[in-house]
Design a protein around this motif. Structure first.
Motif, PDB file in Angstrom:
ATOM      1  N   ILE A 143      65.630  34.919  53.828  1.00  0.00           N
ATOM      2  CA  ILE A 143      66.246  35.583  52.690  1.00  0.00           C
ATOM      3  C   ILE A 143      67.633  36.087  53.057  1.00  0.00           C
ATOM      4  CG2 ILE A 143      66.098  37.619  51.196  1.00  0.00           C
ATOM      5  CD1 ILE A 143      63.031  37.256  51.306  1.00  0.00           C
ATOM      6  N   SER A 144      67.752  36.703  54.238  1.00  0.00           N
ATOM      7  CA  SER A 144      69.041  37.323  54.554  1.00  0.00           C
ATOM      8  C   SER A 144      70.077  36.292  54.962  1.00  0.00           C
ATOM      9  CB  SER A 144      68.867  38.367  55.647  1.00  0.00           C
ATOM     10  OG  SER A 144      68.220  37.810  56.755  1.00  0.00           O
ATOM     11  N   ALA A 145      69.667  35.226  55.658  1.00  0.00           N
ATOM     12  CA  ALA A 145      70.665  34.274  56.155  1.00  0.00           C
ATOM     13  C   ALA A 145      70.790  33.046  55.253  1.00  0.00           C
ATOM     14  CB  ALA A 145      70.302  33.845  57.569  1.00  0.00           C
ATOM     15  N   ILE A 146      69.697  32.316  55.084  1.00  0.00           N
ATOM     16  CA  ILE A 146      69.808  31.029  54.374  1.00  0.00           C
ATOM     17  C   ILE A 146      70.116  31.258  52.901  1.00  0.00           C
ATOM     18  CG2 ILE A 146      68.559  28.944  53.704  1.00  0.00           C
ATOM     19  CD1 ILE A 146      67.312  28.866  56.398  1.00  0.00           C
ATOM     20  N   LEU A 147      69.430  32.192  52.271  1.00  0.00           N
ATOM     21  CA  LEU A 147      69.710  32.422  50.848  1.00  0.00           C
ATOM     22  C   LEU A 147      71.112  32.982  50.644  1.00  0.00           C
ATOM     23  CD1 LEU A 147      66.361  33.693  49.299  1.00  0.00           C
ATOM     24  CD2 LEU A 147      67.211  31.382  49.584  1.00  0.00           C
TER      25      LEU A 147
ATOM     26  N   TRP B  65      69.876  36.612  43.951  1.00  0.00           N
ATOM     27  CA  TRP B  65      68.658  37.409  43.762  1.00  0.00           C
ATOM     28  C   TRP B  65      68.148  37.971  45.088  1.00  0.00           C
ATOM     29  CZ3 TRP B  65      64.094  35.490  46.022  1.00  0.00           C
ATOM     30  CH2 TRP B  65      64.133  34.152  46.438  1.00  0.00           C
ATOM     31  N   ARG B  66      68.722  37.501  46.201  1.00  0.00           N
ATOM     32  CA  ARG B  66      68.242  37.994  47.489  1.00  0.00           C
ATOM     33  C   ARG B  66      68.593  39.464  47.701  1.00  0.00           C
ATOM     34  NH1 ARG B  66      72.656  38.606  50.513  1.00  0.00           N
ATOM     35  NH2 ARG B  66      71.816  38.646  52.596  1.00  0.00           N
ATOM     36  N   THR B  67      69.619  39.968  46.991  1.00  0.00           N
ATOM     37  CA  THR B  67      70.136  41.300  47.303  1.00  0.00           C
ATOM     38  C   THR B  67      69.102  42.407  47.148  1.00  0.00           C
ATOM     39  OG1 THR B  67      70.951  41.414  45.073  1.00  0.00           O
ATOM     40  CG2 THR B  67      72.526  40.795  46.749  1.00  0.00           C
ATOM     41  N   ALA B  68      68.194  42.243  46.179  1.00  0.00           N
ATOM     42  CA  ALA B  68      67.242  43.333  45.951  1.00  0.00           C
ATOM     43  C   ALA B  68      66.119  43.339  46.969  1.00  0.00           C
ATOM     44  CB  ALA B  68      66.662  43.239  44.541  1.00  0.00           C
ATOM     45  N   ILE B  69      65.897  42.210  47.634  1.00  0.00           N
ATOM     46  CA  ILE B  69      64.722  42.138  48.507  1.00  0.00           C
ATOM     47  C   ILE B  69      65.077  41.946  49.969  1.00  0.00           C
ATOM     48  CG2 ILE B  69      63.110  41.345  46.739  1.00  0.00           C
ATOM     49  CD1 ILE B  69      63.625  38.507  47.706  1.00  0.00           C
ATOM     50  N   ASN B  70      66.356  41.696  50.288  1.00  0.00           N
ATOM     51  CA  ASN B  70      66.640  41.315  51.674  1.00  0.00           C
ATOM     52  C   ASN B  70      66.403  42.445  52.660  1.00  0.00           C
ATOM     53  OD1 ASN B  70      68.886  42.776  50.928  1.00  0.00           O
ATOM     54  ND2 ASN B  70      70.347  41.428  51.916  1.00  0.00           N
ATOM     55  N   ARG B  71      66.760  43.678  52.264  1.00  0.00           N
ATOM     56  CA  ARG B  71      66.614  44.782  53.196  1.00  0.00           C
ATOM     57  C   ARG B  71      65.173  44.936  53.647  1.00  0.00           C
ATOM     58  NH1 ARG B  71      69.910  48.896  53.194  1.00  0.00           N
ATOM     59  NH2 ARG B  71      71.415  47.234  53.494  1.00  0.00           N
ATOM     60  N   SER B  72      64.239  44.973  52.688  1.00  0.00           N
ATOM     61  CA  SER B  72      62.838  45.199  53.062  1.00  0.00           C
ATOM     62  C   SER B  72      62.270  43.979  53.776  1.00  0.00           C
ATOM     63  CB  SER B  72      62.007  45.559  51.839  1.00  0.00           C
ATOM     64  OG  SER B  72      62.328  44.731  50.769  1.00  0.00           O
ATOM     65  N   ALA B  73      62.696  42.773  53.378  1.00  0.00           N
ATOM     66  CA  ALA B  73      62.180  41.581  54.057  1.00  0.00           C
ATOM     67  C   ALA B  73      62.653  41.542  55.504  1.00  0.00           C
ATOM     68  CB  ALA B  73      62.621  40.323  53.321  1.00  0.00           C
ATOM     69  N   GLU B  74      63.915  41.927  55.729  1.00  0.00           N
ATOM     70  CA  GLU B  74      64.411  41.947  57.106  1.00  0.00           C
ATOM     71  C   GLU B  74      63.688  43.002  57.935  1.00  0.00           C
ATOM     72  OE1 GLU B  74      68.776  41.926  57.580  1.00  0.00           O
ATOM     73  OE2 GLU B  74      68.787  41.310  55.493  1.00  0.00           O
ATOM     74  N   ALA B  75      63.403  44.141  57.302  1.00  0.00           N
ATOM     75  CA  ALA B  75      62.656  45.176  58.017  1.00  0.00           C
ATOM     76  C   ALA B  75      61.304  44.630  58.449  1.00  0.00           C
ATOM     77  CB  ALA B  75      62.477  46.400  57.127  1.00  0.00           C
ATOM     78  N   MET B  76      60.649  43.906  57.529  1.00  0.00           N
ATOM     79  CA  MET B  76      59.345  43.333  57.873  1.00  0.00           C
ATOM     80  C   MET B  76      59.472  42.360  59.031  1.00  0.00           C
ATOM     81  SD  MET B  76      57.546  42.615  54.242  1.00  0.00           S
ATOM     82  CE  MET B  76      58.174  43.546  52.876  1.00  0.00           C
ATOM     83  N   THR B  77      60.576  41.606  59.060  1.00  0.00           N
ATOM     84  CA  THR B  77      60.798  40.679  60.173  1.00  0.00           C
ATOM     85  C   THR B  77      60.741  41.415  61.495  1.00  0.00           C
ATOM     86  OG1 THR B  77      62.225  39.248  58.874  1.00  0.00           O
ATOM     87  CG2 THR B  77      62.540  39.184  61.250  1.00  0.00           C
ATOM     88  N   ILE B  78      61.479  42.515  61.562  1.00  0.00           N
ATOM     89  CA  ILE B  78      61.565  43.226  62.837  1.00  0.00           C
ATOM     90  C   ILE B  78      60.223  43.841  63.215  1.00  0.00           C
ATOM     91  CG2 ILE B  78      62.639  45.254  63.885  1.00  0.00           C
ATOM     92  CD1 ILE B  78      65.112  44.164  62.021  1.00  0.00           C
ATOM     93  N   PHE B  79      59.563  44.445  62.227  1.00  0.00           N
ATOM     94  CA  PHE B  79      58.266  45.069  62.532  1.00  0.00           C
ATOM     95  C   PHE B  79      57.246  44.004  62.947  1.00  0.00           C
ATOM     96  CE2 PHE B  79      59.664  48.226  59.046  1.00  0.00           C
ATOM     97  CZ  PHE B  79      60.589  48.762  59.925  1.00  0.00           C
TER      98      PHE B  79
END
Lengths: 407, 482
Positions: B107-111, B118-132
């Motif tokens: 979401i953060s890179a490819i999209l 539409w990635r803007t609303a979800i990228n922060r939380s998706a990236e957080a999930m990546t790290i966790f």
């Protein structure tokens, strides 16, 4: 009157395209004939190579259109008609396949058809490699591909003439099942037509590998024809650097994707080192054929990667077209490396590089590419070169990335 | 298909038909509304409900950590692993968690490179999930090495023992792949957050919080120069992260393919694992976002359109995974290799058939409901499917690992594996860790990329000013001007 309806019928463009195709076809046929003199199996192998090249390209161009509908791509609307026109060769694929049918039936192409090897004729393999099933599959692919062309490209053309978006809506719906069918048919077509040339060898990624090559070549051809149209001044005010940049980015991305897939196949087989798998690469990395392996690595990855990496190259129409030309040739190298060695020696003998065989095969590729352009020139003569009523056309025309173009 | 809603209308203009896309932010908020909305989440005192949820997940995490300690102090023998199955839940969980982490980077890179706004609303939380998720994943190989105090031997460094890691082992490649991925993801996530942290710094009243946000916002002032450097860095990091989306799970798949075991050694594994990772990652993002947007009342920012797009990606990647299952099965039979053929027949009919069919039903069959637009936009349906996909993707890894090991070449060494309560507890514990970290994130870090969402508001679009002028991809709005 819609200002984006660009009818090229009265312009020199279709004639130019036809002449280019004609020259390619004539040179190709001459090379094809000369190359195979004294070695009839070169003609069969060369023809198969040319056919796979044109088949993969034209079917994948329809897929490109279907995919852009499926993902609701806005940027592509201004240039989507170009791949659609170029894909018209799909409609004559059954005719182009006739020599292959003859070659296969006379036992000149597929070893398994006349081999007495017990291993090939029992169990699931025997069932899959049985002639009635094989021919039925080929007919099925042809029906799906021609159907896909008629529906997807047909609806795109119908949209030009109407003011409601029903044809586009149909494509939004139908592109999804067609993309799915494309994935399955291009996979099994590559198994059936290419992988069974060496019927004992197998690789699960082979379908993805074939797709990746065809997709890169399709984007490359699309870019080259974009450039031809632009040079003729036919798409002034429509085609911008953003479109070159976007197609160039896809070309760049899928060059890497091809490398990723080709490397996955090579690396896993090399590392596993199982004789039944490594034989494929072992035979292709000896007796001269390794030149094609290295040429693939450099022509399909190293050179285009370094060349297309820069943003300004992708935004320069002349430069990005050079990248596209390199990749169009690299695709021929890649397919040659997979297909031609099989025809370079008598069954059971080690493969041996033969430049006469390469000449035959490349002649066939040139001739088929010429045929693709001739068929496309007829489509360009009849229909608008821009999807003038596409509901996303405004997005494609209005987009500016903000990149700075010094030249 | 998507023309029935009032917001998506095709209208005719002099030069053709024009189709407007569904808006990505509902309710016409002003720039200030968005800042206020997201900042209020961090500013408000934690509610009793939040504290209850947090203590619940933290308790599970603590239980898992206890079981990890028990394993380390007692030895790997407390797990159910034995000959012939030396990899069980541990590696399954490792691959599962690494997979979960893939949606964030996609979401953060490819999209981002694909200009998918539409990635803007979800990228922060998706990236957080990546790290966790990567943190959870990294635990398992560390525990599995047995003597965790020697885990640093995984890192190649010159030493007086003349001992080097085995560079020919895919497990060693994992160390490099996963640590690179964690590093780049963390930098990317943090970099994208700097403007928003500065916004919070300027908004919050609490002195300690103000200091902390101030420290992490690196002196961001929102000047043109800052934005210029920020956007360049963001673009470059997106380009660098894109190959990582493919490389990490490809390297993980080599753990299996490099072994020449039937069912493991097959060429489609790298892209197949990547597709599966994105599939499971999106399912996890869906599961958590459906809850988050409800609890934090973010329905106007994370709209039905966002959820529908994610469901489309779940459907597409689900079918890629199905394609890979079919290819494996087909080629195993076509190969004429009796061992290959046996492994796949055994998967579908043998001792672990229950796991195999759970996987097929969850991963291939359940996402098919998303062919229907109505079901793609139905919250309960997408929630259930996302849970099923999470379960199915766990079972995919379990099926691959267990079935190839339990019946190999010699029938005399066949076996069956069941986990012990310790293994189950550790897995539950990582879910606890993951959820605890996510809850902390959702409360104290801007869950939505404030600056990026502002950039997709209608006012920020170039056609709303005068035609032809290029707008930067992020709204240049000073964070201090709220």
């Amino acid at each position: 009157m819609n200002p984006y309806r660009i009818m090229l019928g009265q312009t020199p463009f279709p004639g130019q395209l036809r002449r280019l195709g004609g020259v390619l076809a004539l040179v190709g046929i001459a090379a094809f004939i000369v190359g195979g003199l004294g070695h009839p199996q070169y003609w069969w192998g060369g023809y198969l190579l040319g056919f796979i090249y044109a088949m993969g390209l034209s079917v994948t161009l329809v897929f490109f259109s279907a995919l852009s509908y499926l993902v609701n791509a806005g940027w592509v609307a201004a240039v989507r008609r170009i791949p659609e026109m170029l894909s018209s060769f799909v409609l004559v694929l059954p005719v182009a396949a006739l020599p292959l049918v003859i070659g296969a039936l006379t036992g000149n192409i597929y070893e398994w058809m006349h081999s007495s090897d017990e291993h090939l004729h029992h169990g699931f393999k025997g069932l899959y490699l049985s002639q009635p099933f094989f021919w039925a599959r080929l007919v099925f692919y042809a029906v799906v591909w021609i159907g896909m062309h008629r529906v997807i490209v047909g609806n795109s053309l119908r949209q030009d003439d109407v003011t409601d978006i029903t044809p586009t809506q149909r494509n939004w719906k139908l592109s999804a099942p067609f993309v799915l069918l494309y994935a399955l048919t291009i996979t099994f077509a590559s198994f059936d037509l290419v992988m069974t040339l060496e019927p004992h060898w197998f690789s699960t990624i082979f379908g993805v590998y074939s797709f990746a090559g065809h997709f890169v070549a399709s984007l490359a051809l699309m870019l080259i024809v974009m450039r031809m149209l632009e040079r003729g001044g036919y798409l002034a005010g429509i085609l911008s650097r953003e479109h070159y940049h976007d197609v160039g980015k896809l070309l760049f991305a899928f060059t890497i994707f091809w490398t990723y897939v080709a490397f996955s196949q090579y690396f896993i087989i090399w590392y596993g080192n199982l004789p039944e798998e490594t034989v494929f690469f072992a035979k292709r990395l000896s007796n001269g054929w390794e030149i094609f392996g290295w040429a693939s690595l450099f022509g399909h990855f190293v050179i285009p990667f370094l060349f297309l990496l820069r943003q300004d190259v992708k935004r320069q129409p002349q430069l990005v077209t050079i990248g596209a030309l390199i990749l169009l040739i690299a695709h021929a190298i890649d397919l040659s490396w997979v297909i031609l060695p099989v025809f370079s020696a008598a069954p059971g003998e080690p493969y041996q590089l033969s430049w006469a065989l390469v000449l035959t095969g490349w002649g066939a590729i040139a001739a088929m590419l010429g045929a693709v352009l001739i068929v496309a020139s007829r489509a360009f003569a009849r229909h608008s070169a821009v999807a003038c009523n596409d509901p996303y056309l405004h997005e494609s025309l209005d987009y500016h990335s903000g990149a700075y173009d010094p030249v | 298909m998507s023309t029935t809603t009032a917001v998506q209308t095709a209208h005719h203009r002099s030069d053709g038909v024009r189709f407007e896309r569904e808006p990505l932010v509902l309710g016409n908020p002003t720039l200030h509304d968005i800042t206020a909305k997201i900042a209020s989440i961090a500013e408000d005192k934690p509610t009793p409900k939040y504290l209850l949820a947090l203590s619940f997940t933290a308790a599970i995490a603590a239980w898992g950590v206890g079981c990890i300690l028990y394993t380390i102090l007692t030895g790997i023998g407390v797990w159910g692993l034995n000959n012939p199955i030396g990899w069980g839940w541990d590696i399954t969980n490792f691959v599962f968690w690494i997979g979960i982490g893939h949606a964030g980077t996609l979401i953060s890179a490819i999209l981002f490179l694909f200009r998918q706004k539409w990635r803007t609303a979800i990228n922060r939380s998706a990236e957080a999930m990546t790290i966790f998720a990567v943190i959870c994943a990294g635990l398992f190989p560390l525990i599995h090495v047995g003597r965790i105090w020697f885990a640093y031997w995984l890192i190649p460094y010159p030493n007086q023992m003349q001992m080097w890691t085995n560079f020919r082992s895919p497990l060693e490649w994992d160390v490099f792949a996963v640590s690179t991925y964690l590093t780049v993801s963390l930098i990317f996530w943090f970099l994208g957050m700097v403007p928003d942290l500065a916004t919070l710094r300027d908004v919050v009243k609490n002195k300690v919080a103000k200091r902390l946000y101030g420290f992490f916002s690196l002196g961001w002032s929102g000047s043109m120069r800052h934005w210029h450097h920020y956007e360049m860095a963001y673009l470059i990091l997106a380009g660098l992260s894109t190959p990582l989306v493919l490389s990490v799970h490809s390297v993980v798949s080599l753990d299996f393919t490099a072994g020449i075991l039937p069912g493991w050694h097959t060429t489609i594994f790298p892209p197949y694992f990547v597709a599966g990772a994105i599939f499971s990652g999106f399912a996890m993002v869906m599961t958590l976002l459906v809850i988050t947007r409800e609890v934090l009342d973010l329905k106007e920012l994370i709209t039905m359109k966002h959820l529908e797009n994610m469901n489309k990606i779940i459907l597409a990647t689900g079918m890629m995974v199905g394609y890979a299952y079919a290819m494996e099965f087909f080629i195993a039979q076509y190969s004429g290799n009796p061992y290959e053929a046996f492994v796949f027949i055994n998967r579908a009919t043998g001792d672990y058939a229950w796991a195999y069919w759970t996987m097929v039903l969850c991963n291939v069959v359940s996402p098919q409901v998303f062919w229907s637009r109505r079901l793609r936009r139905n919250i309960p349906v997408m929630f259930i499917v996302s849970i099923l996909v999470n379960i199915g993707m766990w079972f995919e890894r379990f099926t691959i690992i267990a079935t190839s090991l339990h019946h190999d070449f010699l029938p005399a060494s066949w076996g069956y594996y069941t986990p012990t309560w310790v293994e189950v507890s550790i897995f539950a514990g990582t879910i606890g860790i993951f959820l605890t970290l996510f809850l902390l994130f959702a409360k104290y870090i801007p869950v939505i990329a404030i600056a990026e969402v502002k950039a997709i508001l209608p006012d920020a679009q170039p056609q709303h000013s005068h035609h032809g002028v290029e707008a930067p991809s992020h709204q240049v709005e000073q964070s201090t001007s709220v």
